[in-house]
Design a protein around this motif. Structure first.
Motif, PDB file in Angstrom:
ATOM      1  N   THR A  39       0.678  -1.295  -0.056  1.00  0.00           N
ATOM      2  CA  THR A  39      -0.004   0.007  -0.057  1.00  0.00           C
ATOM      3  C   THR A  39       0.711   1.141   0.069  1.00  0.00           C
ATOM      4  OG1 THR A  39      -1.704  -1.186   1.067  1.00  0.00           O
ATOM      5  CG2 THR A  39      -1.821   1.298   1.200  1.00  0.00           C
ATOM      6  N   ALA A  40       1.942   0.963   0.733  1.00  0.00           N
ATOM      7  CA  ALA A  40       2.773   2.459   0.950  1.00  0.00           C
ATOM      8  C   ALA A  40       3.616   2.868  -0.556  1.00  0.00           C
ATOM      9  CB  ALA A  40       3.666   2.213   1.938  1.00  0.00           C
ATOM     10  N   ILE A  41       3.858   1.330  -0.897  1.00  0.00           N
ATOM     11  CA  ILE A  41       4.459   1.466  -2.349  1.00  0.00           C
ATOM     12  C   ILE A  41       3.522   2.437  -3.471  1.00  0.00           C
ATOM     13  CG2 ILE A  41       5.490   0.286  -4.020  1.00  0.00           C
ATOM     14  CD1 ILE A  41       6.724  -1.510  -2.002  1.00  0.00           C
ATOM     15  N   GLU A  42       2.281   1.823  -3.440  1.00  0.00           N
ATOM     16  CA  GLU A  42       1.085   2.258  -4.251  1.00  0.00           C
ATOM     17  C   GLU A  42       1.041   3.783  -4.056  1.00  0.00           C
ATOM     18  OE1 GLU A  42      -1.681   1.788  -7.346  1.00  0.00           O
ATOM     19  OE2 GLU A  42      -0.101   0.171  -6.557  1.00  0.00           O
ATOM     20  N   VAL A  43       1.062   4.244  -2.964  1.00  0.00           N
ATOM     21  CA  VAL A  43       0.616   5.612  -2.731  1.00  0.00           C
ATOM     22  C   VAL A  43       1.815   6.543  -3.035  1.00  0.00           C
ATOM     23  CG1 VAL A  43       0.524   7.465  -0.774  1.00  0.00           C
ATOM     24  CG2 VAL A  43      -0.734   5.254  -0.654  1.00  0.00           C
ATOM     25  N   LEU A  44       3.111   5.858  -2.700  1.00  0.00           N
ATOM     26  CA  LEU A  44       4.316   6.720  -3.407  1.00  0.00           C
ATOM     27  C   LEU A  44       4.419   6.711  -4.909  1.00  0.00           C
ATOM     28  CD1 LEU A  44       6.949   5.140  -0.856  1.00  0.00           C
ATOM     29  CD2 LEU A  44       6.264   7.478  -1.004  1.00  0.00           C
ATOM     30  N   HIS A  45       4.017   5.788  -5.545  1.00  0.00           N
ATOM     31  CA  HIS A  45       3.865   5.875  -6.947  1.00  0.00           C
ATOM     32  C   HIS A  45       2.817   6.601  -7.696  1.00  0.00           C
ATOM     33  CE1 HIS A  45       7.528   3.150  -7.802  1.00  0.00           C
ATOM     34  NE2 HIS A  45       6.894   2.507  -6.901  1.00  0.00           N
ATOM     35  N   ASN A  46       1.730   6.622  -6.887  1.00  0.00           N
ATOM     36  CA  ASN A  46       0.496   7.499  -7.077  1.00  0.00           C
ATOM     37  C   ASN A  46       0.019   8.542  -6.140  1.00  0.00           C
ATOM     38  OD1 ASN A  46      -0.046   5.768  -9.737  1.00  0.00           O
ATOM     39  ND2 ASN A  46      -0.277   4.181  -8.068  1.00  0.00           N
ATOM     40  N   PRO A  47       0.647   9.648  -5.876  1.00  0.00           N
ATOM     41  CA  PRO A  47       0.462  10.754  -4.854  1.00  0.00           C
ATOM     42  C   PRO A  47      -1.097  11.354  -4.887  1.00  0.00           C
ATOM     43  CG  PRO A  47       2.548  11.318  -6.169  1.00  0.00           C
ATOM     44  CD  PRO A  47       1.642  10.207  -6.825  1.00  0.00           C
ATOM     45  N   ASP A  48      -1.735  11.145  -6.181  1.00  0.00           N
ATOM     46  CA  ASP A  48      -2.902  11.318  -6.258  1.00  0.00           C
ATOM     47  C   ASP A  48      -4.019  10.800  -4.993  1.00  0.00           C
ATOM     48  OD1 ASP A  48      -2.404   9.320  -8.113  1.00  0.00           O
ATOM     49  OD2 ASP A  48      -4.732   9.584  -8.592  1.00  0.00           O
ATOM     50  N   ILE A  49      -3.467   9.215  -4.821  1.00  0.00           N
ATOM     51  CA  ILE A  49      -4.304   8.478  -3.807  1.00  0.00           C
ATOM     52  C   ILE A  49      -4.252   9.111  -2.328  1.00  0.00           C
ATOM     53  CG2 ILE A  49      -4.162   6.242  -2.758  1.00  0.00           C
ATOM     54  CD1 ILE A  49      -3.007   4.960  -5.104  1.00  0.00           C
ATOM     55  N   ALA A  53      -7.241  10.642  -0.378  1.00  0.00           N
ATOM     56  CA  ALA A  53      -7.928  10.006   1.011  1.00  0.00           C
ATOM     57  C   ALA A  53      -7.760  11.144   2.150  1.00  0.00           C
ATOM     58  CB  ALA A  53      -6.471   9.136   1.408  1.00  0.00           C
ATOM     59  N   LYS A  54      -6.953  12.092   1.790  1.00  0.00           N
ATOM     60  CA  LYS A  54      -7.110  13.387   2.732  1.00  0.00           C
ATOM     61  C   LYS A  54      -8.473  13.900   2.537  1.00  0.00           C
ATOM     62  CE  LYS A  54      -2.473  14.714   2.671  1.00  0.00           C
ATOM     63  NZ  LYS A  54      -1.443  15.742   2.450  1.00  0.00           N
ATOM     64  N   GLU A  56     -11.134  12.664   1.717  1.00  0.00           N
ATOM     65  CA  GLU A  56     -12.297  11.675   2.140  1.00  0.00           C
ATOM     66  C   GLU A  56     -12.290  11.695   3.665  1.00  0.00           C
ATOM     67  OE1 GLU A  56     -13.112   6.906   2.491  1.00  0.00           O
ATOM     68  OE2 GLU A  56     -11.978   7.508   0.657  1.00  0.00           O
ATOM     69  N   LEU A  57     -11.193  11.855   4.141  1.00  0.00           N
ATOM     70  CA  LEU A  57     -11.194  11.963   5.942  1.00  0.00           C
ATOM     71  C   LEU A  57     -11.821  13.173   6.164  1.00  0.00           C
ATOM     72  CD1 LEU A  57     -10.100  10.896   8.655  1.00  0.00           C
ATOM     73  CD2 LEU A  57      -7.991  12.404   8.129  1.00  0.00           C
ATOM     74  N   ILE A  58     -11.617  14.387   5.410  1.00  0.00           N
ATOM     75  CA  ILE A  58     -12.228  15.706   5.688  1.00  0.00           C
ATOM     76  C   ILE A  58     -13.630  15.534   5.903  1.00  0.00           C
ATOM     77  CG2 ILE A  58     -12.454  17.951   4.811  1.00  0.00           C
ATOM     78  CD1 ILE A  58      -9.242  17.920   4.337  1.00  0.00           C
ATOM     79  N   GLU A  59     -14.207  14.942   4.683  1.00  0.00           N
ATOM     80  CA  GLU A  59     -15.632  14.626   4.266  1.00  0.00           C
ATOM     81  C   GLU A  59     -16.239  13.892   5.290  1.00  0.00           C
ATOM     82  OE1 GLU A  59     -15.875  13.229   0.607  1.00  0.00           O
ATOM     83  OE2 GLU A  59     -15.489  15.103  -0.562  1.00  0.00           O
ATOM     84  N   GLN A  60     -15.439  12.828   5.882  1.00  0.00           N
ATOM     85  CA  GLN A  60     -16.061  12.011   7.092  1.00  0.00           C
ATOM     86  C   GLN A  60     -15.919  12.384   8.311  1.00  0.00           C
ATOM     87  OE1 GLN A  60     -13.814   8.154   6.932  1.00  0.00           O
ATOM     88  NE2 GLN A  60     -14.879   7.511   5.109  1.00  0.00           N
ATOM     89  N   ARG A  61     -15.109  13.343   8.715  1.00  0.00           N
ATOM     90  CA  ARG A  61     -15.038  14.229   9.775  1.00  0.00           C
ATOM     91  C   ARG A  61     -16.105  15.089   9.990  1.00  0.00           C
ATOM     92  NH1 ARG A  61      -8.995  15.413  10.308  1.00  0.00           N
ATOM     93  NH2 ARG A  61      -9.616  17.417   9.888  1.00  0.00           N
ATOM     94  N   ASN A  62     -16.737  15.575   8.736  1.00  0.00           N
ATOM     95  CA  ASN A  62     -17.745  16.515   8.606  1.00  0.00           C
ATOM     96  C   ASN A  62     -17.645  17.731   9.573  1.00  0.00           C
ATOM     97  OD1 ASN A  62     -20.344  17.363   7.825  1.00  0.00           O
ATOM     98  ND2 ASN A  62     -21.314  16.041   9.429  1.00  0.00           N
TER      99      ASN A  62
END
Length: 74
Positions: A39-49, A53-54, A56-62
């Motif tokens: 997962t970490a490698i995937e995120v490093l290769h695709n920074p848009d992930i 995620a950021k 989505e977290l902001i939306e979930q915290r409402n």
């Protein structure tokens, strides 16, 4: 989540503790580590992930801010 104990074992019991040194637990933890590393490698290769995620977290915290239960160092 990964399986580190036999199916149906109730969590937070001596049965879970007793399986902690078994090959089931060892294989489960190795698998979990591999998944986290991949997962970490995937995120490093695709920074848009990470950006998605950021958002989505902001939306979930409402709008609710996180307050750490650990007091700041003085």
């Amino acid at each position: 989540m990964v399986a580190c104990e036999p199916v149906g074992t109730p969590l937070h019991t001596w049965q879970v503790v007793s399986t902690g040194k078994t090959s089931i637990a060892h294989k489960g933890m190795l698998h979990a580590g591999k998944v986290m590393a991949a997962t970490a490698i995937e995120v490093l290769h695709n920074p848009d992930i990470l950006e998605k995620a950021k958002i989505e977290l902001i939306e979930q915290r409402n709008g609710e801010e996180y307050v750490s239960p650990i007091p700041p160092e003085e």
